[in-house]
Design an enzyme around this catalytic site. Structure first.
Site: not given
Length: 165
Positions: A150-152, A154
């Site tokens: 999810a971080y990647g 975004t």
């Protein structure tokens, strides 16, 4: 990273407004930044400002931009630096829905809201203009981010945002 960036700006003669979700942490950061400005013999209260803000909340981001303009007179540079990832690295299916929403709200929605607020302020000031910087991170170049998908995802969206402005 955000504090380090903020510390460099007053040293270069700029006026700075910083934000954070925690009043205690924000007050400590403002005090520390003002101490570095005071070492140069200048009035630090006129060079460093702080406001509590949640970048995932539209009203909070708009209030931050209004506060910055009111404190500094204008916004020439806006840096979206907030970032969040899930507390534990792991496969996407194991992440809770709340964690995923918080990652997207902070990293992507926060950058969208901050960019919008800054662009509105910069468009309204005379002379108009300024620069917006969105801090990227792992995944921005399309590389895989196992354990924090999810971080990647975004961070991968940020170049698209900036190239679309």
């Amino acid at each position: 990273v955000g504090y380090a960036l903020a510390a460099e700006l007053p040293a270069a003669g700029d006026v700075v407004t910083i934000c954070g979700r925690s009043k205690e942490a924000l007050d400590a950061a403002v005090e520390a930044l003002r101490a570095t400005v005071s070492e140069g013999g200048e009035d630090s209260a006129e060079r460093v400002f702080g406001r509590v803000a949640d970048v995932s909340d539209p009203g909070s981001v708009e209030a931050l931009a209004e506060f910055a303009v009111g404190s500094m007179g204008r916004i020439d540079v806006w840096i979206n630096n907030a970032g969040y990832t899930t507390p534990a690295r792991g496969p996407l299916p194991d992440a809770s829905a709340d964690e995923l929403v918080r990652v997207v709200q902070t990293n992507l929605v926060g950058s969208l809201l901050g960019t919008r607020a800054a662009a509105r302020a910069m468009r309204a000031q005379l002379p108009s203009g300024g620069h917006v910087f969105n801090m990227d991170g792992a995944g921005v170049g399309g590389n895989s981010t196992p354990g924090f998908a999810a971080y990647g995802a975004t961070k991968r969206a940020l170049p698209q945002l900036m190239s679309s402005l």
